[in-house]
Design a protein around this motif. Structure first.
Motif, PDB file in Angstrom:
ATOM      1  N   MET A  89       4.749  -1.800   6.050  1.00  0.00           N
ATOM      2  CA  MET A  89       5.572  -3.007   6.239  1.00  0.00           C
ATOM      3  C   MET A  89       6.187  -3.335   4.875  1.00  0.00           C
ATOM      4  O   MET A  89       5.470  -3.561   3.909  1.00  0.00           O
ATOM      5  CB  MET A  89       4.716  -4.184   6.718  1.00  0.00           C
ATOM      6  N   ASP A  90       7.494  -3.317   4.812  1.00  0.00           N
ATOM      7  CA  ASP A  90       8.201  -3.570   3.544  1.00  0.00           C
ATOM      8  C   ASP A  90       9.085  -4.799   3.670  1.00  0.00           C
ATOM      9  O   ASP A  90       9.659  -5.041   4.745  1.00  0.00           O
ATOM     10  CB  ASP A  90       9.164  -2.408   3.230  1.00  0.00           C
ATOM     11  N   PRO A  91       9.284  -5.518   2.577  1.00  0.00           N
ATOM     12  CA  PRO A  91      10.343  -6.545   2.598  1.00  0.00           C
ATOM     13  C   PRO A  91      11.674  -5.850   2.879  1.00  0.00           C
ATOM     14  O   PRO A  91      11.924  -4.764   2.337  1.00  0.00           O
ATOM     15  CB  PRO A  91      10.323  -7.118   1.181  1.00  0.00           C
TER      16      PRO A  91
ATOM     17  N   SER B 171      12.612 -11.218   5.606  1.00  0.00           N
ATOM     18  CA  SER B 171      11.724 -10.674   6.646  1.00  0.00           C
ATOM     19  C   SER B 171      11.096  -9.366   6.163  1.00  0.00           C
ATOM     20  O   SER B 171      11.488  -8.792   5.149  1.00  0.00           O
ATOM     21  CB  SER B 171      12.510 -10.443   7.930  1.00  0.00           C
ATOM     22  N   GLU B 172      10.108  -8.914   6.956  1.00  0.00           N
ATOM     23  CA  GLU B 172       9.508  -7.607   6.669  1.00  0.00           C
ATOM     24  C   GLU B 172       9.836  -6.673   7.819  1.00  0.00           C
ATOM     25  O   GLU B 172       9.989  -7.113   8.956  1.00  0.00           O
ATOM     26  CB  GLU B 172       7.992  -7.736   6.525  1.00  0.00           C
TER      27      GLU B 172
ATOM     28  N   SER C 222       6.819  -6.397  13.866  1.00  0.00           N
ATOM     29  CA  SER C 222       8.063  -6.201  13.115  1.00  0.00           C
ATOM     30  C   SER C 222       9.273  -6.377  14.035  1.00  0.00           C
ATOM     31  O   SER C 222       9.240  -5.927  15.180  1.00  0.00           O
ATOM     32  CB  SER C 222       8.078  -4.794  12.511  1.00  0.00           C
TER      33      SER C 222
ATOM     34  N   TYR D 237      10.576  -9.412  -4.735  1.00  0.00           N
ATOM     35  CA  TYR D 237      10.838  -9.363  -3.288  1.00  0.00           C
ATOM     36  C   TYR D 237      10.603 -10.723  -2.624  1.00  0.00           C
ATOM     37  O   TYR D 237      10.496 -10.817  -1.411  1.00  0.00           O
ATOM     38  CB  TYR D 237       9.994  -8.282  -2.615  1.00  0.00           C
TER      39      TYR D 237
END
Ligand code: SF4
Length: 329
Positions: free
Chosen positions: A57-59, A72-73, A119, A305
């Motif tokens: 899960m990334d920004p 959001s991620e 997500s 981030y």
């Protein structure tokens, strides 16, 4: 393995891959330049179909996408292989070869993972996604049914026909524009004109597009080249966000990181013609924030981030002057 969609049969079981402009001619038992497509007894296969080397899960700002669901991620996955040869590749462990540890998934499983992580979408990133084209298409079809948005972070080096299918399946793209000098692309084993066409086609298809130029000392840091690059971008739209990012030594490059003063100089040149230009891979500066091009109000403040929306209403308008800002909230 999955049969490839785009290829031609030549003679004696020799095949020509038509997925990217490299158009590799591949004999039985051999792979193409990307190493991810193999001729097995006269049939072309995608070797990296459903093979994941990274999942996180990334920004969304890490893609980087600054005007697409800011703050959001997104579930982000990568596979392996690439169709260009950047000696400064920041992800060379997965772009240059197939790593030892792989997780195999089918599209349905990946969609379930996206949902279980909560997500809003799925980003294909880390290595060059177009070299596992068939897996993206299959996953995107399932994703659309589930209301999941698809993001690509790509070098844009793909043939027109497969690109036409791809842009129908994705919502947002960050496309690398590695520089304006065509010689740079030649050095990387590509041709700039194809990247420009990809950008145009993605915009025509209504995909949200942001661009990234990684600044490498003495390779693509000339002010003249940046002026020409942004002139071309502005001819499409002055609202296309451009990310000017800092290079750090990686893979075969040991030149020192791009100097911050040089990045700021290029940022200023780009800002003369574009409304939204950002510095990336750099400590927090005002050049990472979004300002209203009309009244100058701070709209989105970024620190690393961390993202703070300041003066944008729910419709994406500047709450100080009412200007419509091209941002998908
Ligand atoms: S996708 Fe791979 S095999 Fe096909 S033309 Fe491009 S580099 Fe060659």
């Amino acid at each position: 393995m999955k049969p490839a969609i785009y290829f031609d049969e030549l003679e004696d079981d020799v095949l020509q891959c038509l997925l990217c402009p490299n158009k590799c001619i591949i004999k039985p038992g051999q792979t193409g330049i990307c190493k991810a497509r193999k001729n097995i007894k006269g049939m072309l296969y995608s070797l990296n179909y459903g093979e994941l080397t990274s999942i996180a899960m990334d920004p969304i700002e890490k893609k980087p996408l600054y005007h697409y669901h800011p703050g959001s991620e997104i579930l982000s996955v990568g596979s392996w292989g690439c169709n260009l040869h950047c000696d400064f590749c920041q992800n060379w462990e997965i772009s240059k070869r197939r790593p030892g540890i792989i997780n195999r998934v089918i599209p349905d499983q990946l969609i379930e993972i996206v949902k279980s992580r909560g997500s809003f979408g799925l980003a294909f990133t880390y290595n060059e996604p177009t070299v596992y084209f068939e897996f993206i298409l299959d996953t995107a079809r399932n994703a659309i049914r589930g209301g999941i948005e698809i993001v690509l972070v790509t070098n844009g080096y793909i043939e027109k026909e497969p690109l036409g299918l791809l842009v129908q399946s994705v919502n947002a793209m960050n496309i690398d524009l590695k520089g304006w000098n065509p010689e740079l692309y030649k050095k990387l084993g590509g041709e700039k004109t194809y990247i420009l066409k990809t950008i145009e086609k993605a915009l025509e298809a209504g995909v949200h597009v942001e661009l990234t130029t990684l600044i490498i000392p003495e390779e693509n840091d000339s002010p003249e080249d940046m002026k020409e690059e942004v002139k071309w971008i502005a001819s499409l739209s002055t609202d296309i966000p451009l990310h000017i990012t800092r290079y750090y030594p990686a893979y075969k490059y040991d030149k020192p990181p791009s100097p911050p003063e040089k990045l700021k100089q290029l940022w200023e040149i780009a800002r003369e013609q574009l409304n939204y230009v950002y510095l990336g891979n750099i400590l927090t500066t005002k050049e990472c924030n979004t300002y209203c091009p009309s009244c100058g109000a701070l709209l989105i403040e970024r620190s690393g981030y961390n993202t703070k929306i300041e003066n944008l209403d729910e419709e994406g308008r500047c709450s100080k002057c009412g200007k419509e800002i091209p941002v998908i909230l």
